[in-house]
Design a protein around this motif. Structure first.
Motif, PDB file in Angstrom:
ATOM      1  N   ILE A  17       0.573  -0.904   0.124  1.00 37.57           N
ATOM      2  CA  ILE A  17      -0.008   0.338  -0.280  1.00 37.57           C
ATOM      3  C   ILE A  17       0.773   0.764   0.179  1.00 37.57           C
ATOM      4  N   THR A  75       1.058   5.212   0.422  1.00 34.24           N
ATOM      5  CA  THR A  75      -0.245   5.993   0.242  1.00 34.24           C
ATOM      6  C   THR A  75      -0.307   7.800  -0.417  1.00 34.24           C
ATOM      7  N   GLU A  76       1.214   7.832  -1.450  1.00 40.08           N
ATOM      8  CA  GLU A  76       0.786   8.669  -2.288  1.00 40.08           C
ATOM      9  C   GLU A  76       1.448   9.707  -1.956  1.00 40.08           C
ATOM     10  N   LYS A 129      -6.566   5.719   1.475  1.00 37.66           N
ATOM     11  CA  LYS A 129      -6.069   4.639   1.150  1.00 37.66           C
ATOM     12  C   LYS A 129      -5.722   2.785   2.336  1.00 37.66           C
ATOM     13  N   SER A 159      -8.190  -1.344   2.573  1.00 37.95           N
ATOM     14  CA  SER A 159      -7.142  -2.025   2.421  1.00 37.95           C
ATOM     15  C   SER A 159      -8.090  -2.823   3.705  1.00 37.95           C
TER      16      SER A 159
END
Length: 221
Positions: A135, A137-138, A151, A155
């Motif tokens: 994952i 989070t960008e 995000k 999940s």
């Protein structure tokens, strides 16, 4: 998850913070301490800032029970440089960490998640386990806190396991995204731990000794 298929055991959630040093990292560490949560910090040597200028942060991370991993010296794409240069990226950071906290990491996160067989072979020749994430989070791409929290929330909950990528160089990650995301996973019933703990490894480091005192070699120049 590791790059060559080693399985992360389920029921756990891992916090991964590639450390590029910021004044807000102490705030994040305060939150982690308050919650009794351990994270893994993959550190650079000379990327945005010089590691020696933030030795206090590195020392605090280690002293408060978080895991330190390697994220190279200067954050290049390892597939774009030679095998010798990849080795140098590893060794330069090792030398700095030996001085500051007296250790050599056992876990390695390649910049950008970029690797090939030669890169993996070189990393492993230095005794490292390569770790990726599932994952992102960008936050490093400039996405908002709400985007990153999405995000987390989208999940799967337990018994799934996750490695979530956050970057503590950003004020919003240290003050909002990280704490709120962590709390959301605690509320879901995840047990938060380091990468090594989740993989069932008792040895977090390849080498542990006494740190050296600051001297003229504590420089990225």
């Amino acid at each position: 998850m590791s790059a060559r298929g080693r399985k992360i055991r389920i029921n756990f959630y891992l916090l991964v913070f590639p450390l590029k040093y910021s004044k807000w990292t102490h705030e994040l560490l305060d939150f982690l301490k308050d919650k009794g949560v351990s994270a893994t910090f993959f550190v650079n040597g000379n990327n945005v800032e010089c590691i020696y200028d933030y030795a206090d942060i590195i020392s605090r991370i280690h002293q408060e029970g978080h895991q330190i991993g390697s994220h190279t010296w200067s954050h290049p794409d390892l597939t774009s440089i030679s095998k010798t240069e990849v080795s140098n990226q590893i060794v330069y950071l090792e030398e700095a960490l030996k001085k500051i906290v007296g250790l050599v990491p056992k876990y390695f996160r390649p910049p950008f998640g970029s690797y090939n067989d030669e890169v993996l072979d070189t990393i492993e020749s230095h005794g490292y386990i390569t770790v990726l994430w599932d994952i992102d989070t960008e936050d490093s791409a400039g996405q908002s806190v709400e985007h990153g929290l999405g995000k987390y929330s989208s999940s799967d909950g337990p018994p799934s396991s996750h490695i979530v990528l956050n970057h503590d160089i950003f004020q919003s990650t240290c003050q909002e995204l990280g704490p709120r995301g962590i709390q959301s996973y605690l509320d879901k019933g995840f047990k938060l731990m380091t990468v090594a703990e989740c993989m069932g490894e008792s040895d977090w480091y390849q080498y542990i000794s006494t740190p050296s005192g600051r001297d003229g070699t504590w420089s990225c120049g």
